[in-house]
Write an enzyme that holds these catalytic residues in place. Sequence first.
Site, PDB file in Angstrom:
ATOM      1  CE1 TYR A 146      -3.270   1.960   0.472  1.00 22.49           C
ATOM      2  CE2 TYR A 146      -2.458   3.430   2.348  1.00 22.49           C
ATOM      3  CZ  TYR A 146      -3.588   3.588   1.254  1.00 22.49           C
ATOM      4  OH  TYR A 146      -4.355   4.685   1.624  1.00 22.49           O
ATOM      5  CG  ASP A 241       5.725   3.362   1.033  1.00 23.05           C
ATOM      6  OD1 ASP A 241       6.040   4.337   1.905  1.00 23.05           O
ATOM      7  OD2 ASP A 241       4.783   3.890   0.404  1.00 23.05           O
ATOM      8  CE  LYS A 269       0.726   4.969   8.546  1.00 22.69           C
ATOM      9  NZ  LYS A 269       0.651   4.625   7.176  1.00 22.69           N
TER      10      LYS A 269
HETATM   11  C1  LIG Z   1       0.351   4.944   5.587  1.00 20.81           C
HETATM   12  C2  LIG Z   1       0.575   4.532   4.439  1.00 20.81           C
HETATM   13  C3  LIG Z   1       1.061   5.354   3.589  1.00 20.81           C
HETATM   14  C4  LIG Z   1      -0.505   6.938   3.580  1.00 20.81           C
HETATM   15  O1  LIG Z   1       0.336   7.679   3.939  1.00 20.81           O
HETATM   16  P1  LIG Z   1      -1.098   8.258   4.296  1.00 20.81           P
HETATM   17  O2  LIG Z   1      -0.216   9.446   5.202  1.00 20.81           O
HETATM   18  O3  LIG Z   1      -2.822   7.492   5.132  1.00 20.81           O
HETATM   19  O4  LIG Z   1      -1.318   9.669   3.308  1.00 20.81           O
HETATM   20  C5  LIG Z   1       1.699   4.815   2.108  1.00 20.81           C
HETATM   21  N1  LIG Z   1       2.771   3.940   2.080  1.00 20.81           N
HETATM   22  C6  LIG Z   1       2.551   3.673   3.490  1.00 20.81           C
HETATM   23  C7  LIG Z   1       3.310   1.986   3.266  1.00 20.81           C
HETATM   24  C8  LIG Z   1       2.120   3.295   4.485  1.00 20.81           C
HETATM   25  O5  LIG Z   1       2.023   2.474   5.024  1.00 20.81           O
END
Ligand SMILES: *Cc1c(COP(=O)(O)O)cnc(C)c1O
Length: 433
Positions: A146, A241, A269
């Site tokens: 994701y 990511d 985060k």
């Molecule tokens: C949470 C998450 C996202 C998206 O971040 P948001 O702040 O919710 O838009 C993208 N990549 C990873 C790996 C994530 O865990």
Amino acid sequence: MTENGPLSRKLFAAAKEVIPGGVNSPVRAFRNVGGEPFFVRKAKGSRIEDVDGKTYIDYIGSWGPNILGHAPTVVTNTIHEVAKSGVSFGIPNPFEVEMARKVTDWVPSVQKVRMCNSGTEATMSAIRLARGFTKRDLIVKFDGCYHGHSDSLLVAAGSGALTHGEPDSAGVPSDFARNTIVLPYNDPEALEAVFKEKGELIAAIIVESYPANAGFVLPKPGYLDLLKSTCEAHGSLLIFDEVMTGFRLGKAGVQGLENLTPDLSCFGKVIGGGLPVGAFGGRADVMDMLAPDGPVYQAGTLSGNPLAMAAGLAQLKQLGGTDGLPNGYDRLDVLGAHFEKGLRGVMEARGIPHRINRVGSMFCLFFTDREIVNVDDVMKQDLELFKKLFWGCLDKGIYLAPSPYETGFLSLAHTEADLDDTVQVIDEVLKDI
Ligand SMILES: *Cc1c(COP(=O)(O)O)cnc(C)c1O
């Protein structure tokens, strides 16, 4: 299923009238465990309290950001103090420079960094940048990874998308999806085959460095190195990511643990201290393609605002052990190991087939004896047992992620006593199933 208190039920009914599904992010709706969410009034340390006054030990921490626990004084004091001087200026402020310096100091692959407002923005921008830099359109992502909800990346995505059994979203033009190649994770042959055929057209590989949105899956030895060497051989960029793992698994995230140098990295985060923040950065020659220096456009009215930067910095400083403080990552690993040992003990004593993946403060328990290699393995676990565990724990004041596809998080506010109590509750719940 546990019945929520009257105030939570009332609020959810009201929410559903004016908010789609009653929530502002789908996974909060608890659909995957078949029930309704409770509403939170406040949270402190390892505990959250719902509007009806019930408290829980929380293993989600706002889905990752709250690594110091809820409402840590260093962060809340900073927010109060900084807010007095203004919350957004739309013109540079000193905290932006300090934040960029901190990120480039801690993450060696990042020579320059740009701040944005969410993980989604970070990955979306990194993808555009990689396409602009390489002048190629195709990107490779992995099944179950994701990367937020932008069009190019909402293809075979995990997390909320998986939870709802709709790996793809309506409203994403198939023309966009066509430029996204989805491969199974941990499958070197599939990777080699696609690069052999289309390598010179591929702008980038984007990968959750440790996939954590479809359970918590770890790379096979050498797999991440293979991604790196494959990109190098074909002139494609490697995008890590690290929105979830960055600043959580160590100062340099997974790339630090694995000693790897991606071309670009995405963060979110933890870096925001609980405020809405994202960031992407990497090689200076690539980052310099961004506007205003280069032709790749990217912007944000609230990007780098003083409140979010200062909150994030306060959290990172506390974690990193500067100013004579101990390094928080060591402590998180001690807590993680303690919890893992307790969990394993219970599962083994009860003879329940299981796998536990854990690194530092991130963990995931799977009810299966399959080796967890990719999202397929995660989906083949005993999902009914997971649901029962979730509700049983919630009833007894333990809040685990309301989906078997989510990773659990510990914080520095969790104590060994919290973890032992939790393990005991899990044992009691499993005994009754
Ligand atoms: C949470 C998450 C996202 C998206 O971040 P948001 O702040 O919710 O838009 C993208 N990549 C990873 C790996 C994530 O865990």
